[in-house]
Design a protein around this motif. Structure first.
Motif, PDB file in Angstrom:
ATOM      1  N   LYS A   1       0.849  -1.061   0.002  1.00 48.54           N
ATOM      2  CA  LYS A   1      -0.078   0.089  -0.146  1.00 48.54           C
ATOM      3  C   LYS A   1       0.926   1.156   0.059  1.00 48.54           C
ATOM      4  CE  LYS A   1      -4.127  -1.815  -0.098  1.00 48.54           C
ATOM      5  NZ  LYS A   1      -5.046  -1.503  -0.996  1.00 48.54           N
ATOM      6  N   GLY A   2       1.755   1.180   0.386  1.00 51.19           N
ATOM      7  CA  GLY A   2       2.862   2.193   0.526  1.00 51.19           C
ATOM      8  C   GLY A   2       3.953   2.395  -0.543  1.00 51.19           C
ATOM      9  N   SER A   3       3.685   1.449  -1.530  1.00 50.83           N
ATOM     10  CA  SER A   3       4.735   1.336  -2.615  1.00 50.83           C
ATOM     11  C   SER A   3       4.232   2.035  -3.898  1.00 50.83           C
ATOM     12  CB  SER A   3       4.938  -0.183  -3.157  1.00 50.83           C
ATOM     13  OG  SER A   3       5.553  -0.834  -1.832  1.00 50.83           O
TER      14      SER A   3
ATOM     15  N   VAL B   1      -2.793  -0.518  -6.082  1.00 52.16           N
ATOM     16  CA  VAL B   1      -2.079   0.630  -6.331  1.00 52.16           C
ATOM     17  C   VAL B   1      -2.987   1.906  -6.780  1.00 52.16           C
ATOM     18  CG1 VAL B   1      -1.644   0.289  -8.678  1.00 52.16           C
ATOM     19  CG2 VAL B   1       0.129   2.011  -7.326  1.00 52.16           C
ATOM     20  N   ALA B   2      -2.770   3.055  -6.093  1.00 51.45           N
ATOM     21  CA  ALA B   2      -3.493   4.276  -6.375  1.00 51.45           C
ATOM     22  C   ALA B   2      -3.115   4.980  -7.872  1.00 51.45           C
ATOM     23  CB  ALA B   2      -3.704   5.200  -4.990  1.00 51.45           C
ATOM     24  N   PRO B   3      -3.924   5.696  -8.387  1.00 52.29           N
ATOM     25  CA  PRO B   3      -3.481   6.194  -9.750  1.00 52.29           C
ATOM     26  C   PRO B   3      -2.373   7.236  -9.561  1.00 52.29           C
ATOM     27  CG  PRO B   3      -6.037   5.998  -9.621  1.00 52.29           C
ATOM     28  CD  PRO B   3      -5.556   5.401  -8.162  1.00 52.29           C
ATOM     29  N   SER B   4      -2.421   7.840  -8.300  1.00 52.26           N
ATOM     30  CA  SER B   4      -1.311   8.712  -8.003  1.00 52.26           C
ATOM     31  C   SER B   4      -0.216   8.388  -7.678  1.00 52.26           C
ATOM     32  CB  SER B   4      -1.759   9.750  -6.912  1.00 52.26           C
ATOM     33  OG  SER B   4      -1.971   8.981  -5.775  1.00 52.26           O
ATOM     34  N   THR B   5       0.042   7.000  -7.365  1.00 53.21           N
ATOM     35  CA  THR B   5       1.364   6.319  -7.264  1.00 53.21           C
ATOM     36  C   THR B   5       1.726   5.288  -8.165  1.00 53.21           C
ATOM     37  OG1 THR B   5       0.200   4.456  -6.058  1.00 53.21           O
ATOM     38  CG2 THR B   5       0.833   6.609  -4.573  1.00 53.21           C
ATOM     39  N   LEU B   6       1.091   5.531  -9.477  1.00 49.42           N
ATOM     40  CA  LEU B   6       1.419   4.806 -10.550  1.00 49.42           C
ATOM     41  C   LEU B   6       2.019   5.661 -11.677  1.00 49.42           C
ATOM     42  CD1 LEU B   6       1.208   1.856 -12.092  1.00 49.42           C
ATOM     43  CD2 LEU B   6      -0.954   2.877 -12.948  1.00 49.42           C
ATOM     44  N   SER B   7       3.202   5.081 -12.124  1.00 47.57           N
ATOM     45  CA  SER B   7       3.941   5.777 -13.138  1.00 47.57           C
ATOM     46  C   SER B   7       4.280   4.775 -14.385  1.00 47.57           C
ATOM     47  CB  SER B   7       5.494   6.436 -12.876  1.00 47.57           C
ATOM     48  OG  SER B   7       5.227   6.978 -11.629  1.00 47.57           O
TER      49      SER B   7
ATOM     50  N   GLU C   1      13.154   6.468 -11.067  1.00 42.64           N
ATOM     51  CA  GLU C   1      13.422   7.398 -10.059  1.00 42.64           C
ATOM     52  C   GLU C   1      12.173   7.467  -9.218  1.00 42.64           C
ATOM     53  OE1 GLU C   1      14.836  10.850 -11.755  1.00 42.64           O
ATOM     54  OE2 GLU C   1      16.647  10.128 -12.384  1.00 42.64           O
ATOM     55  N   ARG C   2      11.359   7.431  -9.728  1.00 42.48           N
ATOM     56  CA  ARG C   2       9.904   7.787  -9.101  1.00 42.48           C
ATOM     57  C   ARG C   2       9.344   6.570  -8.362  1.00 42.48           C
ATOM     58  NH1 ARG C   2       6.484  12.152 -10.609  1.00 42.48           N
ATOM     59  NH2 ARG C   2       4.685  10.745 -10.182  1.00 42.48           N
ATOM     60  N   SER C   3       9.732   5.214  -8.569  1.00 41.83           N
ATOM     61  CA  SER C   3       9.223   3.903  -8.188  1.00 41.83           C
ATOM     62  C   SER C   3       9.993   3.380  -7.170  1.00 41.83           C
ATOM     63  CB  SER C   3       9.047   3.303  -9.468  1.00 41.83           C
ATOM     64  OG  SER C   3       8.047   3.965 -10.413  1.00 41.83           O
TER      65      SER C   3
ATOM     66  N   GLN D   1      13.156  -8.270 -27.208  1.00 39.74           N
ATOM     67  CA  GLN D   1      14.180  -7.917 -28.574  1.00 39.74           C
ATOM     68  C   GLN D   1      14.633  -6.101 -28.073  1.00 39.74           C
ATOM     69  OE1 GLN D   1      11.122  -9.080 -29.482  1.00 39.74           O
ATOM     70  NE2 GLN D   1      10.326  -8.001 -31.164  1.00 39.74           N
ATOM     71  N   ASP D   2      13.612  -5.491 -27.255  1.00 43.60           N
ATOM     72  CA  ASP D   2      13.997  -4.231 -27.087  1.00 43.60           C
ATOM     73  C   ASP D   2      14.830  -3.996 -25.519  1.00 43.60           C
ATOM     74  OD1 ASP D   2      12.785  -3.161 -29.284  1.00 43.60           O
ATOM     75  OD2 ASP D   2      10.789  -2.995 -28.295  1.00 43.60           O
ATOM     76  N   TRP D   3      14.810  -5.059 -25.018  1.00 44.12           N
ATOM     77  CA  TRP D   3      15.515  -5.193 -23.664  1.00 44.12           C
ATOM     78  C   TRP D   3      16.875  -4.826 -23.632  1.00 44.12           C
ATOM     79  CZ3 TRP D   3      16.626  -5.509 -18.976  1.00 44.12           C
ATOM     80  CH2 TRP D   3      17.687  -5.995 -18.280  1.00 44.12           C
ATOM     81  N   PRO D   4      17.830  -5.039 -24.613  1.00 51.73           N
ATOM     82  CA  PRO D   4      19.302  -4.673 -24.690  1.00 51.73           C
ATOM     83  C   PRO D   4      19.250  -3.076 -24.822  1.00 51.73           C
ATOM     84  CG  PRO D   4      18.895  -6.778 -25.858  1.00 51.73           C
ATOM     85  CD  PRO D   4      17.501  -6.075 -25.661  1.00 51.73           C
ATOM     86  N   LEU D   5      17.870  -2.450 -25.089  1.00 56.32           N
ATOM     87  CA  LEU D   5      18.325  -0.904 -25.305  1.00 56.32           C
ATOM     88  C   LEU D   5      17.830  -0.276 -23.982  1.00 56.32           C
ATOM     89  CD1 LEU D   5      16.369  -0.929 -28.833  1.00 56.32           C
ATOM     90  CD2 LEU D   5      18.718  -1.000 -28.475  1.00 56.32           C
ATOM     91  N   LEU D   6      17.619  -1.059 -23.113  1.00 56.18           N
ATOM     92  CA  LEU D   6      17.090  -0.344 -21.710  1.00 56.18           C
ATOM     93  C   LEU D   6      18.333  -0.069 -21.088  1.00 56.18           C
ATOM     94  CD1 LEU D   6      13.844  -2.257 -20.432  1.00 56.18           C
ATOM     95  CD2 LEU D   6      13.726  -0.179 -21.730  1.00 56.18           C
ATOM     96  N   HIS D   7      18.479   1.260 -20.746  1.00 57.28           N
ATOM     97  CA  HIS D   7      19.828   1.503 -20.134  1.00 57.28           C
ATOM     98  C   HIS D   7      19.429   2.603 -18.865  1.00 57.28           C
ATOM     99  CE1 HIS D   7      22.339  -0.503 -22.795  1.00 57.28           C
ATOM    100  NE2 HIS D   7      21.500   0.223 -23.820  1.00 57.28           N
ATOM    101  N   PHE D   8      18.922   2.280 -17.870  1.00 55.47           N
ATOM    102  CA  PHE D   8      18.934   2.982 -16.622  1.00 55.47           C
ATOM    103  C   PHE D   8      19.140   2.130 -15.086  1.00 55.47           C
ATOM    104  CE2 PHE D   8      14.561   0.899 -17.669  1.00 55.47           C
ATOM    105  CZ  PHE D   8      14.492   0.367 -16.422  1.00 55.47           C
ATOM    106  N   SER D   9      19.203   2.679 -14.263  1.00 53.74           N
ATOM    107  CA  SER D   9      19.740   1.943 -13.111  1.00 53.74           C
ATOM    108  C   SER D   9      18.399   1.866 -12.058  1.00 53.74           C
ATOM    109  CB  SER D   9      20.827   2.822 -12.334  1.00 53.74           C
ATOM    110  OG  SER D   9      21.067   2.012 -11.135  1.00 53.74           O
ATOM    111  N   ALA D  10      18.353   0.660 -11.443  1.00 52.86           N
ATOM    112  CA  ALA D  10      17.209   0.224 -10.736  1.00 52.86           C
ATOM    113  C   ALA D  10      17.846   0.485  -9.235  1.00 52.86           C
ATOM    114  CB  ALA D  10      16.605  -0.869 -10.774  1.00 52.86           C
ATOM    115  N   ARG D  11      18.997   0.674  -8.987  1.00 49.83           N
ATOM    116  CA  ARG D  11      19.686   1.062  -7.954  1.00 49.83           C
ATOM    117  C   ARG D  11      19.060   0.257  -6.876  1.00 49.83           C
ATOM    118  NH1 ARG D  11      18.915   5.908 -10.062  1.00 49.83           N
ATOM    119  NH2 ARG D  11      17.053   6.317  -8.417  1.00 49.83           N
ATOM    120  N   GLY D  12      19.112  -1.066  -6.604  1.00 52.79           N
ATOM    121  CA  GLY D  12      18.741  -1.920  -5.676  1.00 52.79           C
ATOM    122  C   GLY D  12      17.438  -2.195  -5.645  1.00 52.79           C
ATOM    123  N   LYS D  13      16.407  -1.459  -6.413  1.00 52.77           N
ATOM    124  CA  LYS D  13      15.062  -1.716  -5.996  1.00 52.77           C
ATOM    125  C   LYS D  13      14.467  -2.960  -6.627  1.00 52.77           C
ATOM    126  CE  LYS D  13      14.395   3.338  -6.594  1.00 52.77           C
ATOM    127  NZ  LYS D  13      13.754   4.432  -7.416  1.00 52.77           N
TER     128      LYS D  13
END
Length: 269
Positions: free
Chosen positions: A4-6, A31-37, A62-64, A74-86
């Motif tokens: 509920k707090g995620s 999830v509430a609409p306001s906490t969904l990205s 960053e928001r999640s 096939q698009d997976w290799p193009l994803l370049h961002f860090s989840a930083r332990g999430k």
């Protein structure tokens, strides 16, 4: 971390599966609409108006607190961002847990395989996770996949590969049988509208009876075979024609495809 707090983000939220998961979570109050990205590629969908939309997947991260990856393998290799332990939950076929953790920099990764029935909250979702997930993570996983239908934790990634064909196809394989039945009905002179109603009723009725009675499919088949009526004749003719072998070949092909999906292409030197 309680569900509920995620704050939950969906990379690829504009796609059919990402959208189905979002809809299921919203409908069940996970999830509430306001906490969904959600992210989209070029055109923002006209839905989930109170949720946050962006084309930048790094912003989603960053928001999640929880990041669901719902893009084509096939698009997976193009994803370049860090989840930083999430906590990262992948619904992509073929992408290994080790690759998820390495590329997104997290030890809390889940590999799962919902199907199209998530849209009507009837998906069976097999999943497996890294050793780094917590008890709170498991509650989140449970809430998300229960919203989509039902789920089960697998013992190995090989089982996830197998389920690509068994359940990941969703309604596709039953639809193939339904199409064959409709084609035969039309060839016999039955009008299309009547054939469609009849075939739909067969599949809907079968699903409801199996769910209500809780019987094994083999028990249902044995009942008809023992009766020795017209259905028994049809079953035996289909088996003789190679029905079971065709199904096994289809499942094997889907598994083989899953093993190779999401892997970076090899360049010959």
């Amino acid at each position: 971390m309680d569900i509920k707090g995620s704050k939950i983000g969906i990379v690829g939220g504009s796609g059919w599966l990402g959208g189905a998961i979002a809809s299921a979570m919203l409908d069940t109050g996970v999830v509430a609409p306001s906490t969904l990205s959600l992210s989209y590629r070029s055109h923002r969908p006209d839905r989930f108006e109170d949720a946050f939309w962006t084309v930048d997947n790094a912003v989603i991260a960053e928001r999640s607190d929880v990041i669901i990856l719902s893009v084509r393998p096939q698009d997976w290799p193009l994803l370049h961002f860090s989840a930083r332990g999430k906590l990262v939950i992948s619904v992509m076929a073929g992408v290994r847990l080790s690759d998820l953790g390495t590329q997104l920099q997290t030890a809390r990764a889940v590999r799962s395989l919902p199907n199209a029935a998530a849209e009507v909250r009837a998906s069976f979702t097999p999943w497996i996770a890294t050793a780094g997930i917590t008890d709170s993570d498991r509650k989140i996983i449970d809430a998300i996949f229960n919203a989509c239908g039902c789920h089960a934790e697998m013992r190995s990634e090989g089982e996830i590969d197998y389920f690509t064909g068994l359940t990941g196809t969703g309604p596709a394989f039953p639809a193939l049988l339904a199409e064959a039945m409709m084609t035969d009905a039309l060839a016999q002179g039955i009008d299309r509208k009547t054939a469609r109603r009849a075939v739909d009723a067969v599949f809907v009725g079968a699903a409801r009876l199996l769910e209500k009675n809780g019987s094994c499919p083999s028990d249902t088949i044995r009942t008809f075979l023992d009766y020795r009526g017209t259905t028994a004749a049809g079953i035996e003719a289909m088996v003789t024609a190679g029905f079971r072998k065709a199904v096994a070949c289809g499942l094997a092909a889907a598994k083989e495809s899953s093993v190779h999906m999401g892997q970076p292409p090899r360049h010959l030197g």
